[in-house]
Design a protein around this motif. Sequence first.
Motif, PDB file in Angstrom:
ATOM      1  N   GLY A 270       1.579  -1.390  -0.958  1.00  0.00           N
ATOM      2  CA  GLY A 270       1.950   0.010  -0.791  1.00  0.00           C
ATOM      3  C   GLY A 270       0.951   0.682  -0.271  1.00  0.00           C
ATOM      4  O   GLY A 270      -0.530   0.427  -0.212  1.00  0.00           O
ATOM      5  N   GLU A 271       0.721   1.980   0.388  1.00  0.00           N
ATOM      6  CA  GLU A 271      -0.398   3.492   0.862  1.00  0.00           C
ATOM      7  C   GLU A 271       0.564   4.280   0.870  1.00  0.00           C
ATOM      8  O   GLU A 271       1.633   4.559   0.250  1.00  0.00           O
ATOM      9  CB  GLU A 271      -0.617   2.672   2.015  1.00  0.00           C
ATOM     10  CG  GLU A 271      -1.211   1.668   2.574  1.00  0.00           C
ATOM     11  CD  GLU A 271      -1.819   1.445   3.862  1.00  0.00           C
ATOM     12  OE1 GLU A 271      -2.837   1.327   4.507  1.00  0.00           O
ATOM     13  OE2 GLU A 271      -0.505   1.729   4.706  1.00  0.00           O
ATOM     14  N   LEU A 272      -0.213   5.077   0.128  1.00  0.00           N
ATOM     15  CA  LEU A 272      -0.545   6.507   0.363  1.00  0.00           C
ATOM     16  C   LEU A 272      -0.543   7.343   1.482  1.00  0.00           C
ATOM     17  O   LEU A 272      -1.774   7.492   1.745  1.00  0.00           O
ATOM     18  CB  LEU A 272      -0.884   7.625  -0.784  1.00  0.00           C
ATOM     19  CG  LEU A 272      -0.054   8.946  -1.415  1.00  0.00           C
ATOM     20  CD1 LEU A 272       0.497   8.971  -1.864  1.00  0.00           C
ATOM     21  CD2 LEU A 272      -1.169   9.473  -2.168  1.00  0.00           C
ATOM     22  N   LEU A 273       0.537   7.918   2.119  1.00  0.00           N
ATOM     23  CA  LEU A 273       0.399   8.586   3.793  1.00  0.00           C
ATOM     24  C   LEU A 273       0.882  10.342   3.370  1.00  0.00           C
ATOM     25  O   LEU A 273       1.245  10.680   2.697  1.00  0.00           O
ATOM     26  CB  LEU A 273       1.649   8.086   4.155  1.00  0.00           C
ATOM     27  CG  LEU A 273       1.442   8.587   5.249  1.00  0.00           C
ATOM     28  CD1 LEU A 273       1.697   7.785   6.729  1.00  0.00           C
ATOM     29  CD2 LEU A 273       2.509   9.567   6.147  1.00  0.00           C
ATOM     30  N   VAL A 274      -0.348  11.095   3.459  1.00  0.00           N
ATOM     31  CA  VAL A 274      -0.331  12.863   3.230  1.00  0.00           C
ATOM     32  C   VAL A 274       0.015  13.323   4.338  1.00  0.00           C
ATOM     33  O   VAL A 274      -0.550  12.401   5.438  1.00  0.00           O
ATOM     34  CB  VAL A 274      -1.740  12.539   2.536  1.00  0.00           C
ATOM     35  CG1 VAL A 274      -1.700  13.888   2.157  1.00  0.00           C
ATOM     36  CG2 VAL A 274      -1.983  11.920   0.831  1.00  0.00           C
ATOM     37  N   VAL A 275       0.649  14.111   4.489  1.00  0.00           N
ATOM     38  CA  VAL A 275       0.560  14.985   5.686  1.00  0.00           C
ATOM     39  C   VAL A 275       0.593  16.749   5.133  1.00  0.00           C
ATOM     40  O   VAL A 275       0.826  17.530   4.514  1.00  0.00           O
ATOM     41  CB  VAL A 275       1.455  14.714   6.823  1.00  0.00           C
ATOM     42  CG1 VAL A 275       3.380  15.298   5.774  1.00  0.00           C
ATOM     43  CG2 VAL A 275       2.197  15.781   7.765  1.00  0.00           C
ATOM     44  N   ALA A 284      -3.790   5.814   3.197  1.00  0.00           N
ATOM     45  CA  ALA A 284      -4.580   5.365   2.107  1.00  0.00           C
ATOM     46  C   ALA A 284      -4.422   3.801   1.260  1.00  0.00           C
ATOM     47  O   ALA A 284      -3.490   4.094   0.796  1.00  0.00           O
ATOM     48  CB  ALA A 284      -6.018   6.117   1.373  1.00  0.00           C
ATOM     49  N   PRO A 285      -4.766   2.957   0.862  1.00  0.00           N
ATOM     50  CA  PRO A 285      -4.176   1.999   0.118  1.00  0.00           C
ATOM     51  C   PRO A 285      -3.991   2.746  -0.712  1.00  0.00           C
ATOM     52  O   PRO A 285      -4.931   3.722  -1.575  1.00  0.00           O
ATOM     53  CB  PRO A 285      -5.221   0.951   0.618  1.00  0.00           C
ATOM     54  CG  PRO A 285      -6.487   0.940   1.317  1.00  0.00           C
ATOM     55  CD  PRO A 285      -6.120   2.392   1.620  1.00  0.00           C
ATOM     56  N   ALA A 316       4.209  14.149   0.861  1.00  0.00           N
ATOM     57  CA  ALA A 316       3.360  12.595   0.438  1.00  0.00           C
ATOM     58  C   ALA A 316       4.512  11.440   0.572  1.00  0.00           C
ATOM     59  O   ALA A 316       5.359  11.310  -0.345  1.00  0.00           O
ATOM     60  CB  ALA A 316       2.530  12.624  -0.402  1.00  0.00           C
ATOM     61  N   ARG A 317       3.841   9.696   1.058  1.00  0.00           N
ATOM     62  CA  ARG A 317       5.458   9.014   0.688  1.00  0.00           C
ATOM     63  C   ARG A 317       4.553   7.496   0.704  1.00  0.00           C
ATOM     64  O   ARG A 317       3.314   7.849   1.402  1.00  0.00           O
ATOM     65  CB  ARG A 317       6.091   8.883   1.909  1.00  0.00           C
ATOM     66  CG  ARG A 317       7.135  10.145   1.802  1.00  0.00           C
ATOM     67  CD  ARG A 317       8.281  10.015   1.321  1.00  0.00           C
ATOM     68  NE  ARG A 317       9.141  11.237   1.282  1.00  0.00           N
ATOM     69  CZ  ARG A 317       8.952  12.394   0.985  1.00  0.00           C
ATOM     70  NH1 ARG A 317       7.903  12.769   0.449  1.00  0.00           N
ATOM     71  NH2 ARG A 317       9.633  12.883   1.410  1.00  0.00           N
ATOM     72  N   VAL A 318       5.054   6.881  -0.812  1.00  0.00           N
ATOM     73  CA  VAL A 318       4.416   5.818  -0.545  1.00  0.00           C
ATOM     74  C   VAL A 318       5.192   5.211   0.326  1.00  0.00           C
ATOM     75  O   VAL A 318       6.152   4.737   0.679  1.00  0.00           O
ATOM     76  CB  VAL A 318       4.589   4.983  -2.182  1.00  0.00           C
ATOM     77  CG1 VAL A 318       4.416   3.010  -1.966  1.00  0.00           C
ATOM     78  CG2 VAL A 318       3.743   5.942  -2.964  1.00  0.00           C
ATOM     79  N   VAL A 319       4.019   3.777   1.520  1.00  0.00           N
ATOM     80  CA  VAL A 319       4.811   2.976   2.797  1.00  0.00           C
ATOM     81  C   VAL A 319       4.313   2.198   2.705  1.00  0.00           C
ATOM     82  O   VAL A 319       2.975   1.467   2.175  1.00  0.00           O
ATOM     83  CB  VAL A 319       4.692   4.224   3.525  1.00  0.00           C
ATOM     84  CG1 VAL A 319       5.198   6.005   3.569  1.00  0.00           C
ATOM     85  CG2 VAL A 319       2.842   4.242   4.083  1.00  0.00           C
ATOM     86  N   GLN A 320       5.224   1.297   3.729  1.00  0.00           N
ATOM     87  CA  GLN A 320       4.181   0.306   4.195  1.00  0.00           C
ATOM     88  C   GLN A 320       4.455   0.413   5.439  1.00  0.00           C
ATOM     89  O   GLN A 320       4.850   1.050   6.580  1.00  0.00           O
ATOM     90  CB  GLN A 320       5.375  -1.155   3.683  1.00  0.00           C
ATOM     91  CG  GLN A 320       5.747  -1.075   2.230  1.00  0.00           C
ATOM     92  CD  GLN A 320       4.911  -2.036   1.661  1.00  0.00           C
ATOM     93  OE1 GLN A 320       4.270  -2.233   2.008  1.00  0.00           O
ATOM     94  NE2 GLN A 320       4.524  -1.495   0.550  1.00  0.00           N
ATOM     95  N   ALA A 345      -7.538   5.774   6.403  1.00  0.00           N
ATOM     96  CA  ALA A 345      -9.008   6.288   6.196  1.00  0.00           C
ATOM     97  C   ALA A 345      -9.190   6.127   4.073  1.00  0.00           C
ATOM     98  O   ALA A 345      -8.161   6.244   4.136  1.00  0.00           O
ATOM     99  CB  ALA A 345      -8.511   7.958   6.376  1.00  0.00           C
ATOM    100  N   GLY A 346     -10.044   6.806   4.010  1.00  0.00           N
ATOM    101  CA  GLY A 346     -10.444   7.101   3.337  1.00  0.00           C
ATOM    102  C   GLY A 346      -9.918   8.393   2.166  1.00  0.00           C
ATOM    103  O   GLY A 346      -9.088   8.787   2.791  1.00  0.00           O
ATOM    104  N   ARG A 347      -9.163   7.755   1.385  1.00  0.00           N
ATOM    105  CA  ARG A 347      -8.932   8.922  -0.240  1.00  0.00           C
ATOM    106  C   ARG A 347      -8.815   9.437   0.343  1.00  0.00           C
ATOM    107  O   ARG A 347      -8.185  10.959   0.228  1.00  0.00           O
ATOM    108  CB  ARG A 347      -8.998   8.359  -1.468  1.00  0.00           C
ATOM    109  CG  ARG A 347      -8.476   9.038  -2.392  1.00  0.00           C
ATOM    110  CD  ARG A 347      -8.450   8.345  -4.020  1.00  0.00           C
ATOM    111  NE  ARG A 347      -9.825   8.346  -4.495  1.00  0.00           N
ATOM    112  CZ  ARG A 347     -10.583   8.841  -4.767  1.00  0.00           C
ATOM    113  NH1 ARG A 347     -10.098  10.306  -4.804  1.00  0.00           N
ATOM    114  NH2 ARG A 347     -11.636   8.857  -5.030  1.00  0.00           N
TER     115      ARG A 347
END
Length: 381
Positions: A270-275, A284-285, A316-320, A345-347
């Motif tokens: 998964g990745e962490l998506l932040v808005v 970011a992974p 923020a959500r953990v996404v695929q 993008a980077g963390r």
Amino acid sequence: IEDEHREVLGRIAYLENLLASSQKILAVIQEDLTEVVEKYGDPRRTRIAVDITEDLSQEDLVPDEAILVSITQRGYIKRVAAKSFKAQSRGGKGVTGHATKEEDEVLFLFPARTLDTILFFSDRGKVYSEKAYQIPDANRTARGIPVVNILSLEANETITAAAAVPNFEAAEFCIMATRKGRIKRLVLSEFATVRPSGLIAITLDEGDELGWAHLTYGKDEVILVTEHGKALRFAENAVRHMGRTAGGVTAIDLAPGDLVASMEVVEPGGELLVVTTGGYCKRAPLTEYPAKGRATSGVVTIDQKALEKIGPVAAARVVQAADDLTIISTGGLILRTKVKDIKQAGRATRGVVVIALQAGDSVASLARIAAADLRRAGAAD
């Protein structure tokens, strides 16, 4: 002719003689039934047990089917047969999944089965329970009904999380987090019997709210993200499980004025998506977020120097990569997109603008429609 006449008279005499004797009538009936049994009979398929009784409940009459349950921002809920969402090839247009009022969008969409128990968690720290088949069935584009029609919510109480439970051994624990950084884990069976008025799931401090709840299996990891752009990942077993009315323990060391924006369960790959409230978004992974100890401050997940420009983290959500997203602003602006279309993008970067906001508007919430959930629901039947 005389022979036929004698035959008719003989038949009449036989029938008159038969009708005059009840025993002869019964003998004829027995003979006819014996002939039917010999011609059409088969072994008995039911077992007759005079001394056995069994209560038949409404649930016994409900077919076990795959469904999708949705809850909107304005509190409308419905269930839809999973087969209504047909699998489509890449590049398809998709289908309309919900007809909502203006400025109303789906916040939760998750798979279940008609015989599952749905747990609903509210901002007041309460949990409510309802069988999935009791949620009104609707067609794919229907709006649904207000959730207050099926749950005994208090005035201004809102649902902040929901989960489908096939049985209360399907997951071992339920983990919850609050806006002020408290976290609690309890054995899922504590929610096996929830009265209609709801139960206290976590005791909240004054001014705090329950924001997130997830089912876990004892070896999961969770990640919390704050408004000031800090992220903390740690193992769920760092939180000892406790009683139903306990207030939990500190999840993350918050800076003054900071609040939790999201709590998610880590997923493989998964990745962490932040808005942010200013409409900036990035992914970011999860490998960039090392596991730390509970109650620490975590690591930076957004460019700290840019917070004044881009705004605090809204969600923020953990996404695929295959998931769908819906970003919703306080002014009713809606953006639907694919995770794969959001820049990776980077963390510690700020991300890029993904939703153009008018002056005074800001991002309010982020909804994830997991592709894996849709596949599970579609494949269940």
